[in-house]
Design a protein around this motif. Structure first.
Motif, PDB file in Angstrom:
ATOM      1  N   THR A   1       0.792  -1.235   0.000  1.00  0.00           N
ATOM      2  CA  THR A   1       0.000   0.000   0.000  1.00  0.00           C
ATOM      3  C   THR A   1       0.827   1.289   0.000  1.00  0.00           C
ATOM      4  OG1 THR A   1      -0.157  -0.113   2.410  1.00  0.00           O
ATOM      5  CG2 THR A   1      -1.976  -1.065   1.149  1.00  0.00           C
TER       6      THR A   1
ATOM      7  N   VAL B   1      -6.834   2.156  -2.455  1.00  0.00           N
ATOM      8  CA  VAL B   1      -6.828   0.710  -2.275  1.00  0.00           C
ATOM      9  C   VAL B   1      -8.283   0.262  -2.212  1.00  0.00           C
ATOM     10  CG1 VAL B   1      -6.246  -1.100  -0.623  1.00  0.00           C
ATOM     11  CG2 VAL B   1      -4.617   0.722  -1.049  1.00  0.00           C
TER      12      VAL B   1
ATOM     13  N   ILE C   1      -5.269  -1.932  -6.547  1.00  0.00           N
ATOM     14  CA  ILE C   1      -4.408  -0.885  -5.976  1.00  0.00           C
ATOM     15  C   ILE C   1      -4.104   0.111  -7.084  1.00  0.00           C
ATOM     16  CG2 ILE C   1      -2.077  -0.409  -5.089  1.00  0.00           C
ATOM     17  CD1 ILE C   1      -2.163  -3.038  -3.606  1.00  0.00           C
TER      18      ILE C   1
END
Ligand code: NAL
Length: 331
Positions: A8, A14, A198
């Motif tokens: 992340t 996300v 993502i």
């Protein structure tokens, strides 16, 4: 850094956090994909998602790079043969950039996208999607030229690819988010699973700090640039001594592209950044993280000219192996 942090860090979005957390429980061997329309020369836009792929590999994941030749064809980028020749050069540059050869699989879209079962699923998806929805999903990718039917088929094929490549995670720039949202909504209608995504940020144009950095307009840096080209482009970059520049006279939002490049391109790939300065100007400065560097630029401790010179050196080092590869392929 643990797997969740690796997945992340530097991500703009996300989807969803919970699904990505589940994935990081046991990332070893899980498959993430990213797709690119082949283009002959990689630029900083490609390399931003490539940095994320390197993070994923460090966390133990496998990476599938879809060389989206049929998509480039739908998006009117040339004949399929021209596009495929370009894709081979692209592949070589990705490996030169530092992707782990053992954990990277390259797949041509056209090797499965013309299969009978795929085509049937595509037509089912065409029934399940309004033209308006497909067009909106494509808007960020295709720009605002005349919309062709091929531009509407494009996001539906991208949706199906997520299923057909048997992937656990989708990765892309923020410009891909509407396609990924379409996929999350439509795949269950065909009894397929939803996958997390993502998204990496879209960086601003180097010279103006406005809009988005791209190869077609404005300034970006590519693997074709010489050391002198990199220096010249970075030296003429917009770099006020702040992270949050004021909008321009017409009210357009601006970023500090020099700081963005340090944050998203340099710090993820180097342990430390050294700004070399003569003793009379305070001597060298060493940074292990982005934050102290940004703070020093804001306080005046780090002069924009020194920041630019240092940025050019590190970017040049990042693109050097790909530049060498391109030269070899040409000779
Ligand atoms: C990315 C692109 C095309 C097809 C894909 C299929 C599956 C996963 C990712 C894909 C290229 C991307 C671009 N739409 O704008 O470059």
């Amino acid at each position: 850094m643990d797997a969740y942090e690796l997945l992340t860090r530097n991500a703009e979005e996300v989807v969803t956090d919970e699904e990505v957390r589940d994935l990081t429980e046991d990332p070893e061997g899980k498959r993430a994909y990213v797709g690119y329309e082949p283009s002959g020369v990689l630029h900083l836009g490609h390399l931003l998602t490539a940095n994320k792929l390197i993070d994923l590999q460090e966390a133990g994941m496998e990476v599938v790079i879809l060389l989206a030749d049929a998509h480039a064809y739908l998006n009117e980028k040339g004949s399929l043969e021209e596009i495929q020749a370009t894709a081979e050069r692209m592949k070589a540059q990705f490996l030169a950039y530092g992707l782990d050869e053992e954990r990277t699989e390259f797949v041509y879209g056209s090797t499965f996208q013309f299969d009978e079962e795929y085509t049937r699923d595509l037509h089912t998806l065409e029934q399940a999607t309004t033209m308006n929805r497909a067009q909106r999903a494509m808007a960020e990718i295709q720009g605002d030229e005349t919309v062709k039917v091929s531009h509407l088929v494009y996001p539906l094929m991208q949706t199906l690819d997520i299923e057909y490549l048997d992937l656990d995670l989708a990765v892309g720039g923020l410009d891909q988010r509407k396609v990924h949202m379409l996929a999350r909504e439509k795949l269950p209608e065909l009894d397929y699973e939803v996958r997390p995504a993502i998204h990496t940020p879209i960086l601003a144009d180097l010279t103006t700090g406005e809009g988005k950095m791209s190869s077609s307009e404005g300034t970006t840096i590519s693997m074709e640039d010489s050391t002198a080209d990199v220096e010249e482009k970075v030296n003429s970059a917009y770099c006020p001594p702040t992270r949050d520049p004021e909008p321009d006279d017409e009210g357009n939002e601006r970023e500090n592209p020099v700081l963005e490049l340090f944050e998203y391109h340099v710090f993820p790939r180097f342990e430390e950044v050294v700004v070399e300065r003569p003793e009379e100007y305070g001597g060298d400065l060493t940074y292990e993280d982005y934050e102290p560097l940004a703070a020093d630029l804001e306080s005046g401790e780090l002069h924009p000219a020194d920041a630019k010179g240092t940025l050019a050196t590190y970017l040049d080092e990042l693109i050097a192996p790909g530049r060498e590869k391109l030269r070899e392929l040409r000779d």
